[in-house]
Design a protein around this motif. Structure first.
Motif, short mmCIF file in Angstrom:
data_model
loop_
_atom_site.label_atom_id
_atom_site.label_comp_id
_atom_site.label_asym_id
_atom_site.label_seq_id
_atom_site.Cartn_x
_atom_site.Cartn_y
_atom_site.Cartn_z
N ALA A 80 -29.77 -10.47 5.17
CA ALA A 80 -30.23 -11.20 6.14
C ALA A 80 -30.37 -9.64 7.34
O ALA A 80 -29.25 -8.94 6.92
N ARG A 81 -31.38 -9.11 7.44
CA ARG A 81 -31.77 -8.47 8.08
C ARG A 81 -31.49 -8.02 9.86
O ARG A 81 -31.32 -9.33 9.85
N CYS A 82 -31.05 -7.06 10.38
CA CYS A 82 -30.90 -6.97 11.81
C CYS A 82 -32.65 -7.32 12.37
O CYS A 82 -33.42 -6.21 11.99
N GLY A 83 -32.49 -7.88 13.25
CA GLY A 83 -34.08 -8.94 13.53
C GLY A 83 -34.47 -7.55 15.17
O GLY A 83 -35.13 -7.26 15.50
N LEU A 84 -33.18 -6.59 15.39
CA LEU A 84 -33.78 -5.35 16.22
C LEU A 84 -34.24 -4.58 15.94
O LEU A 84 -35.71 -3.52 15.73
N CYS A 85 -33.24 -3.68 14.29
CA CYS A 85 -33.77 -2.65 14.13
C CYS A 85 -34.46 -2.61 12.79
O CYS A 85 -34.52 -1.64 12.35
N LYS A 86 -34.90 -3.89 12.59
CA LYS A 86 -35.06 -4.22 10.87
C LYS A 86 -34.54 -3.20 9.21
O LYS A 86 -35.86 -2.80 8.69
N ILE A 87 -33.48 -2.68 10.19
CA ILE A 87 -33.11 -1.82 8.96
C ILE A 87 -31.72 -2.72 8.22
O ILE A 87 -31.52 -2.74 7.19
N ALA A 88 -31.02 -2.65 9.41
CA ALA A 88 -28.57 -2.64 8.57
C ALA A 88 -29.04 -4.14 8.64
O ALA A 88 -29.72 -4.49 9.06
N LEU A 89 -28.08 -4.49 7.00
CA LEU A 89 -27.42 -5.69 7.46
C LEU A 89 -27.06 -6.33 8.78
O LEU A 89 -26.34 -5.78 9.25
#
Length: 202
Positions: free
Chosen positions: A11-20
């Motif tokens: 599941a990736r962060c929906g804001l930065c698209k990078i971090a878990l």
């Protein structure tokens, strides 16, 4: 590699698209990593409900009322079978109707789902035990059949031994009968010669 590609098990962060993502906003329904939480809730803090990602979608989100745009529906009209807000409930359209609280419906449904999950877990556990037992049987199958083949080989050797002994005994008895038969024939031959000689000299 496509930067928007997200493996199914991550599941990736929906804001930065990078971090878990470790968290989830139940209101906005978006995955959020720890560094992005502050940015997400910075505007109108009360409109967000941040929960651990494993508890996502655990908060009841009331639907917006189609008639009264600034209201949320917290009831279900049993007579009309639709969601209504508090303003709808006191209107002439729903006068004398019975209502159910959506929160109570949600709790009852959640409990029902919990019971179903427990039953499914129990059934799944039973099937898992059966599957393990079958795997054990499959694993031990070769060994069991090898034992059976070994036992059959022993039986074959025993039967061969018994047959050999029986034939040896029969061969011995045939030999003894032959000797006796030979002796009887010799006696008869001697008797005939004696009788013949007696007739010639008489």
């Amino acid at each position: 590699m496509d930067p928007d590609y997200i493996p199914l098990d991550v599941a990736r962060c929906g804001l930065c698209k990078i971090a878990l993502a470790q968290s989830y906003c139940d209101i906005c329904q978006v995955n959020i990593c720890k560094p992005c939480i502050g940015e997400h809730i910075s505007v109108d803090y009360k409109k967000h409900i941040i929960v651990p990602i494993l508890q996502r979608k655990s908060t009841l989100i009331f639907p917006k009322c189609e008639t009264h745009q600034n209201k949320t529906c917290k009831y279900q009209c049993k007579d009309c079978n639709i969601f209504v807000c508090s303003d709808c409930a006191v209107s002439k359209q729903h006068k004398g109707h019975e209502y159910l609280k959506l929160e109570e419906l949600f709790t009852a449904s959640k409990q029902c789902i919990g019971k179903d999950k427990e039953e499914l877990d129990r059934i799944s556990s039973t099937y898992e035990e059966i599957a393990i037992e079958l795997e054990d049987q499959i694993a031990s199958l070769d060994g069991e059949y090898e034992k059976l083949k070994t036992e059959m080989s022993k039986q074959r050797e025993e039967l061969h031994r018994e047959i050999d002994n029986a034939i040896s005994q029969m061969e011995k008895e045939i030999g003894e009968i032959k000797v006796k038969h030979h002796s009887i024939l010799k006696e008869h031959s001697s008797a005939i010669h004696y009788a013949k000689d007696a007739c010639l000299f008489a």
